[in-house]
Scaffold this motif. Sequence first.
Motif, PDB file in Angstrom:
ATOM      1  N   UNK B  40      25.142  30.739  55.300  1.00 30.63           N
ATOM      2  CA  UNK B  40      26.481  30.205  55.040  1.00 30.63           C
ATOM      3  C   UNK B  40      27.414  30.394  56.241  1.00 30.63           C
ATOM      4  N   UNK B  41      27.194  31.470  56.961  1.00 29.47           N
ATOM      5  CA  UNK B  41      28.073  31.756  58.090  1.00 29.47           C
ATOM      6  C   UNK B  41      28.010  30.635  59.136  1.00 29.47           C
ATOM      7  N   UNK B  42      26.861  30.000  59.242  1.00 28.87           N
ATOM      8  CA  UNK B  42      26.716  28.940  60.243  1.00 28.87           C
ATOM      9  C   UNK B  42      26.653  27.552  59.623  1.00 28.87           C
ATOM     10  N   UNK B  44      28.863  24.352  58.315  1.00 24.99           N
ATOM     11  CA  UNK B  44      30.181  23.716  58.419  1.00 24.99           C
ATOM     12  C   UNK B  44      30.184  22.388  57.675  1.00 24.99           C
ATOM     13  N   UNK B  86      25.378  25.691  64.469  1.00 26.43           N
ATOM     14  CA  UNK B  86      25.967  25.292  63.197  1.00 26.43           C
ATOM     15  C   UNK B  86      25.130  24.204  62.526  1.00 26.43           C
TER      16      UNK B  86
END
Lengths: 182, 250, 372
Positions: B40-42, B44, B86
């Motif tokens: 989730x952190x990467x 977008x 991303x």
Amino acid sequence: MTEWPVGVRFGGLGGQGLITLGAVLAEAGALAGLRVAASQHYGSRARGGATYSDVILSAEEIDYPHIDHPDILVVLAQQAYDLYAPTLDAKGIILADSFFVKPPAGHKVLQVPGTRTAIEEAGNQVSANFVMLGALVGFAGLVGEKDAIAAVHHLVKQRFLEVNLKAFALGMKLGKSEDRCR
Amino acid sequence: MTRAMEHWLRTEHTAFCSGCGHGILLGCVIRAVDELEIDRKNLLFVSGIGCAAWIPSPNIQADTLHTLHGRAVAYATGAKLANPRLTVIVVSGDGDLSSIGGNHLIHAARRNIDLTVVCGNNQIYGMTGGQTAPSTPVGARTATDPQGNVYRPFDLCAVVRAAGAPYAARWPVTRPMSLIDSIKKAVKTDGFGFVEAISPCPTQFGRRNRLDDLTKLYDHLVGLCVTREEAKKMKPEQLWERFVIGEYHD
Amino acid sequence: MSGNVQILMGNHAAAEGALAAGCTFYAGYPITPSSEILERLAEKLPAAGGAFIQMEDELASISALVGAAWAGAKSMTATSGPGLSLMMEGLGYAAITETPCVIVDIQRAGPATGQATRVASGDIIQVRYGSHGDYCPIALSPWSVQEMYDLTIRAFNLAERYRVPAFVMSDESVGHLRESVRLHRDFEIVERNRDIKKPPFGTDAPDGVPPMPAFGDGANLLVTGSTHDEWGYRRVDHPDQHTRLVGRINKKILDHADDIVEVDARFLDDAEVAVVAYGFTGRSALAAVKRLRKEGVRAGLLRLITLWPFPEKEIRALDGQVEKIVVPEMNRGQVAGLVRQHVRGDVVSLCQTNGEAIEPVAIVDKVQEVLA
């Protein structure tokens, strides 16, 4: 001794390598410790119509970097002669490529066989601009020969370097011996 | 299923009208990224302007970039190039992506930028009051075509495929499993992936086309879907008011 | 060349400034007379580890710029009038989302296609007011190749410091001028505060500039062009939220005018007439002022290096000190109008919109006419 600042205008047709001459002269001037500013006339006329590139060489900082009235006009085409000769400073001088430029009778013009020398001696007509640059440096000084050659090395693409260096050297000779010019 | 939704949703209320297909599409997008176990952190999400642009923003718990009308794909291109780690998913509408943003869409497909574009196609401009879109079927009534649309709609899958997209698919929101599968394939595609979700708009499209009843609206939409095999037997002009469903890839 | 002094075209110097300032992303579209910036960075930015892309149009270029900035990049584009007009849309988005980015505008003669290869300075008001709503970009105006380098670097730093789009408002004459430029490293580079714990769109800090995390930092960012609260949630029917957001994005620039504004004052101490100029016209004005001094006219020059925020204080200081102000510019009096807002004395506009640079003699003549 040259009286600075000097404004040089290279006039000709788009594609004759005028901007390159401006860049080389400016860089040679900078190598000699002069302040320099080079600018050029842009536009659709840069594709075959009359156009110019200007260089100011100065011992002091250059406030306004454009030239109103050139001290020296190096001209490679008749159209450019007709347009820019009237802008010349009252004490200015003109170097013209005798192959393309026929000055009207009575005009004081140093006629340099630029294109002829390029074809017959340098071996490529496209180096005519460098014959004219050589003639300018040989005739008027302004910058040192070594500095000019260093600038040619820096700014000319490898595949045109040899012919342009040769053309420049031939031009230098012409410029130094006015009698070889008409 | 429920676990996935809680994990991914912010605690904001939905902006969608009752009966809108975009809620189903939101669920499909979330399930797809959840099943792919994307970090989730990467991740977008980028969207433009319009009802479908609200699918990721502010609903999904991840980085979201809610941009200008039509420009989502261009913003996404910049973000992806600046940080290739991303995973970038554009979710936006048919008008946003193919009318005002059509140029960006075809160029991203041409460049084969590693983006996934999910188009929530409700065949109309919902948010601005039901005007004709480039995806409105021939004959459909809108606020700007009260007598019925006369211009043929874009076949968006064909458009992006022609521009070079290696993967495209079209499904109605009534086939969520196919949508989830295609979104996953598009994300996994090394390059530009495109998924078009045919999504009903009861408020603007249904109301103007005597499909007020939600069941009728969904039945109508399902009835307009034809497979690629069936489509081969039909004339092009017959397809101007239908949806050819399926996958397109090499 | 000694050291890192080179002869470069202004446009190339801007590209070098971008590289020196740490630019990592460039998106652009070819347009005369700015394309040399695009071409130079196409060659040099990827080699320096950055990303370069030629987009499909200028709408896309500025959009990609903002997307890249939020992905952590320092991003730049360059354009000219017609492209700038398209970028007005994305400019507003960059302003409301407080996205640092640099836009180099090599001004040419408009409106519309105008004279694509000819010089002008007609975009000054446009960058300040051309996108709808209220915002306040930063705009700097170089007069030399050296300043193309220096001010591009400064634009990057100011954009980062204040989280705002920053313009380098150059023109064709400076962009295509070749002069000596020192590609020095005598400057600090401002880096972004990427704190993810504080709200990215609101702050009580006196400078009004919140931290800006990037995508991928784990901030679960909500970035939107709609009115939003300090965490990015849309608040589109809250009068207070809109007042606060629009107020802050303008105030954070205007309150720091002293830090941002830079002018170059020459021969002003005893001047009876001041020439206010910017960009290439500053060069003409300096030459004119020196000629006037030789003729015994007490002329001075106030050169505006910063155009936005407008150097109001510096202009107000001229009032009462000089009797007349002459503003030469390559438009129909855009900056002259601004100067008039801040002084009571006579402000004379010297407008030239013929696609040519204003020659020193024109300014000399105008000053003499004004004093006569």
